[in-house]
Each structure stands twice: as C-alpha cells, then as structure tokens.
Design a protein around this motif. Structure first.
Motif, PDB file in Angstrom:
ATOM      1  N   GLY A 184      -5.966  10.117   2.347  1.00 30.20           N
ATOM      2  CA  GLY A 184      -5.025   9.060   1.652  1.00 30.20           C
ATOM      3  C   GLY A 184      -5.497   7.723   0.889  1.00 30.20           C
ATOM      4  N   ARG A 185      -4.498   7.325   0.047  1.00 32.53           N
ATOM      5  CA  ARG A 185      -4.824   6.076  -0.797  1.00 32.53           C
ATOM      6  C   ARG A 185      -3.790   5.082  -0.542  1.00 32.53           C
ATOM      7  NH1 ARG A 185      -5.329   6.936  -6.376  1.00 32.53           N
ATOM      8  NH2 ARG A 185      -4.025   8.997  -6.354  1.00 32.53           N
ATOM      9  N   LEU A 186      -3.996   3.740  -0.346  1.00 37.60           N
ATOM     10  CA  LEU A 186      -3.152   2.716  -0.414  1.00 37.60           C
ATOM     11  C   LEU A 186      -3.045   2.259  -1.631  1.00 37.60           C
ATOM     12  CD1 LEU A 186      -1.261   1.162   1.584  1.00 37.60           C
ATOM     13  CD2 LEU A 186      -3.179  -0.308   1.641  1.00 37.60           C
ATOM     14  N   LEU A 187      -1.966   2.109  -2.429  1.00 38.93           N
ATOM     15  CA  LEU A 187      -1.631   1.765  -3.747  1.00 38.93           C
ATOM     16  C   LEU A 187      -1.035   0.479  -4.092  1.00 38.93           C
ATOM     17  CD1 LEU A 187      -0.384   5.115  -5.461  1.00 38.93           C
ATOM     18  CD2 LEU A 187      -2.722   4.507  -5.088  1.00 38.93           C
ATOM     19  N   TYR A 188      -0.493   0.073  -2.896  1.00 34.88           N
ATOM     20  CA  TYR A 188       0.235  -1.287  -3.073  1.00 34.88           C
ATOM     21  C   TYR A 188       0.243  -1.797  -1.636  1.00 34.88           C
ATOM     22  CZ  TYR A 188       3.915  -4.556  -4.329  1.00 34.88           C
ATOM     23  OH  TYR A 188       4.683  -5.802  -4.229  1.00 34.88           O
ATOM     24  N   GLU A 189       0.127  -3.104  -1.398  1.00 35.19           N
ATOM     25  CA  GLU A 189       0.347  -3.514  -0.043  1.00 35.19           C
ATOM     26  C   GLU A 189       0.764  -5.161  -0.319  1.00 35.19           C
ATOM     27  OE1 GLU A 189      -1.944  -4.919   4.238  1.00 35.19           O
ATOM     28  OE2 GLU A 189      -2.909  -3.801   2.530  1.00 35.19           O
ATOM     29  N   TYR A 237       9.440 -11.715  -0.198  1.00 29.81           N
ATOM     30  CA  TYR A 237      10.619 -11.769   0.729  1.00 29.81           C
ATOM     31  C   TYR A 237      10.430 -11.738   2.151  1.00 29.81           C
ATOM     32  CZ  TYR A 237      11.969 -10.084  -4.030  1.00 29.81           C
ATOM     33  OH  TYR A 237      12.084 -10.005  -5.525  1.00 29.81           O
ATOM     34  N   GLY A 238       8.998 -11.769   2.521  1.00 31.26           N
ATOM     35  CA  GLY A 238       8.702 -11.642   3.743  1.00 31.26           C
ATOM     36  C   GLY A 238       8.775 -10.259   4.432  1.00 31.26           C
ATOM     37  N   VAL A 239       8.969  -9.239   3.833  1.00 31.92           N
ATOM     38  CA  VAL A 239       9.239  -7.958   4.366  1.00 31.92           C
ATOM     39  C   VAL A 239       7.879  -7.316   3.707  1.00 31.92           C
ATOM     40  CG1 VAL A 239      10.395  -5.985   3.802  1.00 31.92           C
ATOM     41  CG2 VAL A 239      11.599  -8.104   4.139  1.00 31.92           C
ATOM     42  N   GLY A 240       7.224  -6.448   4.618  1.00 37.35           N
ATOM     43  CA  GLY A 240       6.025  -5.591   4.229  1.00 37.35           C
ATOM     44  C   GLY A 240       6.372  -4.379   3.539  1.00 37.35           C
ATOM     45  N   TYR A 241       5.799  -4.397   2.318  1.00 41.85           N
ATOM     46  CA  TYR A 241       5.960  -3.132   1.295  1.00 41.85           C
ATOM     47  C   TYR A 241       4.653  -2.537   1.075  1.00 41.85           C
ATOM     48  CZ  TYR A 241      10.551  -5.280   0.245  1.00 41.85           C
ATOM     49  OH  TYR A 241      11.858  -5.624   0.036  1.00 41.85           O
ATOM     50  N   PHE A 242       4.764  -1.214   1.448  1.00 39.04           N
ATOM     51  CA  PHE A 242       3.500  -0.285   1.025  1.00 39.04           C
ATOM     52  C   PHE A 242       3.782   0.782   0.304  1.00 39.04           C
ATOM     53  CE2 PHE A 242       3.670  -1.686   5.512  1.00 39.04           C
ATOM     54  CZ  PHE A 242       3.108  -2.692   5.563  1.00 39.04           C
ATOM     55  N   VAL A 243       2.808   1.089  -0.454  1.00 41.37           N
ATOM     56  CA  VAL A 243       2.838   2.589  -1.244  1.00 41.37           C
ATOM     57  C   VAL A 243       1.462   3.317  -1.180  1.00 41.37           C
ATOM     58  CG1 VAL A 243       3.005   3.569  -3.566  1.00 41.37           C
ATOM     59  CG2 VAL A 243       4.279   1.596  -3.095  1.00 41.37           C
ATOM     60  N   ALA A 244       1.559   4.449  -0.861  1.00 36.24           N
ATOM     61  CA  ALA A 244       0.387   5.140  -0.372  1.00 36.24           C
ATOM     62  C   ALA A 244       0.535   6.738  -0.851  1.00 36.24           C
ATOM     63  CB  ALA A 244       0.026   5.459   1.127  1.00 36.24           C
ATOM     64  N   ALA A 245      -0.443   7.477  -1.482  1.00 29.86           N
ATOM     65  CA  ALA A 245      -0.390   8.703  -1.831  1.00 29.86           C
ATOM     66  C   ALA A 245      -1.348   9.504  -0.767  1.00 29.86           C
ATOM     67  CB  ALA A 245      -0.886   8.794  -3.422  1.00 29.86           C
ATOM     68  N   TRP A 246      -0.949  10.741  -0.445  1.00 26.73           N
ATOM     69  CA  TRP A 246      -1.526  11.635   0.468  1.00 26.73           C
ATOM     70  C   TRP A 246      -1.630  12.970  -0.214  1.00 26.73           C
ATOM     71  CZ3 TRP A 246      -0.240  11.376   6.170  1.00 26.73           C
ATOM     72  CH2 TRP A 246      -0.346  10.245   6.841  1.00 26.73           C
ATOM     73  N   SER A 247      -2.897  13.409  -0.389  1.00 23.70           N
ATOM     74  CA  SER A 247      -2.903  14.799  -1.128  1.00 23.70           C
ATOM     75  C   SER A 247      -4.330  15.547  -0.512  1.00 23.70           C
ATOM     76  CB  SER A 247      -3.170  14.356  -2.609  1.00 23.70           C
ATOM     77  OG  SER A 247      -4.221  13.809  -2.934  1.00 23.70           O
TER      78      SER A 247
END
Length: 250
Positions: free
Chosen positions: A231-236, A240-250
């Motif tokens: 995995g790679r975490l692309l965004y964290e 607005y006080g809400v946790g947003y995450f983007v990850a890619a698994w390959s």
C-alpha cells in the motif's frame, strides 16, 4: 482474487459542481484520487466493485445499518438532492441490467465513486456496487470482502469512506479527543495495506466518531487477505474536521 484497490473519501464536495466556489479546497484530494484510480485501471481487472457506506439514500429493508445493498452494472445516481442536476452511473448499462438498474438509486457514497470513475480512462471491465451498513460487524465485513475477491480471477475494489467527523469544534460530530488517534491508526493501516490493523479498528468507537469508512475498509481487509498487496498513502488531511484518506494497494 484481489489484484488492486483504491481507497478514497466520499464527501459530495469532491464534485466541483457541488463545491462551487470552494472547489479548490479539495483539489489535492481529487488529484490523489485520480492517482489511486490510475492504479486500478493499470491492474486490468475482470471485475471492479465500488464499495461504500450504504447511508440513508440506500434501499430500505434488508440493508439497514447492519446489512449490505448490491447495485448492478449501470445503476444510476444523481446529486439533485444537493441542488446540482448531475447524474452518474456505474459503468455502462448492459442490456440485461436495465430493469434492475432502474429500480434503485445509488447511495451518495457510490454516486461519488461513480463520478470519480467517470474521470478516469477505464477498460471495459464490468462495474458493480456494494453498499455497506454503518453498523455491519467487522466479521461480516471481512466475509463480504472474501466473497468479492472470489468472484473473478482479477478483482479490483474502489473503497469509499471517510474517517472520523470529530476532529475540530466545527466538525459535523463536534470535537472528540479520540478522533486523532483513530484516524492515525486508520491512515497507518491503509498506507501499509495492513489488513489485521484495519480489522482491529473498533466498530463501536468508529460509530461514535461518525467514521463511515470503517465498514468499507474492513470489507477491503477481508478481500485482501492472502493477496500480498502493498500500500501507499497518497493523501491524509482533515478539512472541515473530517478525516480524509487516499491510498492505493497493488
């Protein structure tokens, strides 16, 4: 078998037409989602399943807060309830899918997923949806993931869901001191493709923190068991006080 996965948040504000003048605030998140979806497209799956919180817009009855709802290829959704006349669908509608696709609208999370997919060059793999109830127990989430992974030789997942909604005083769930730790654990697990750590996320704490991504992430954990994905975490971030995450698994 699961060959790739993209994890993205699903606030409607990702859609610029909805965000309007604030569209630039989530531009980095949109760019990260596009990168993660590029990993999915490169995996050339035989089946792509979009997994997200069922939410109040899902079908009434069996799904509820502790069940699932399925959405066939071609299922349609829209953002008209948010004042934007924009429609989306899960891929193209096959001839035999038209009756089922017309029968129910996509929940908001899957509509955001369909919009994200519409921005990505995509091979002609069938696209389906799975809505997951917010209170679905972790064991059942993992079982749903295993079933998805067994459906084709090459399965890819677009997994949608947000972290806690309690990171600041102005967050939708107000400030909760547990939110930072919960989101940090989720981000580490998503970035490392750590299925055990995802399954260890406490479902009751997640519910109290309004972390709608917990159940979809645990579906992903079940699907990825034994797949050997990295995995790679692309965004964290927590706009607005809400946790947003983007990850890619390959």
């Amino acid at each position: 078998m699961l060959v790739a996965a993209a994890v993205c948040p699903c606030p409607p504000l990702l859609v610029p037409e909805i965000a309007s003048g604030a569209a630039g605030e989530l531009e980095a998140a949109r760019d990260a989602c596009a990168d993660a979806l590029g990993v999915l497209a490169a995996s050339r799956p035989d089946l792509l399943v979009v997994v997200g919180p069922e939410g109040p817009a899902g079908p009434a009855g069996p799904a509820g807060q502790d069940g699932t709802g399925t959405y066939p290829r071609g299922s349609a959704g829209s953002f008209r309830g948010l004042g934007v006349g924009l429609g989306v669908s899960l891929g193209t509608t096959a001839e035999g899918d038209r009756a089922g696709a017309a029968g129910r609208g996509l929940p908001q999370s899957l509509a955001v997923g369909a919009w994200l997919l519409s921005r990505t060059p995509w091979a002609d793999a069938p696209v389906e949806g799975l809505g997951v109830g917010e209170r679905l127990a972790r064991g059942r989430c993992a079982d749903e993931g295993r079933k998805l992974a067994a459906r084709a030789e090459r399965v890819a997942l677009l997994v949608l869901g947000d972290g806690s909604a309690c990171r600041t005083l102005k967050a939708p769930g107000y400030l909760d001191e547990r939110a930072d730790g919960f989101d940090a654990a989720a981000a580490r697990a998503l970035g490392a493709a750590d299925t055990a750590a995802l399954l260890a996320l406490d479902e009751h704490v997640a519910y109290e923190l309004k972390a709608a991504g917990r159940a979809p992430w645990q579906v992903l954990a079940g699907a990825a068991e034994g797949a050997g994905l990295g995995g790679r975490l692309l965004y964290e971030e927590a706009p607005y006080g809400v946790g947003y995450f983007v990850a890619a698994w390959s």
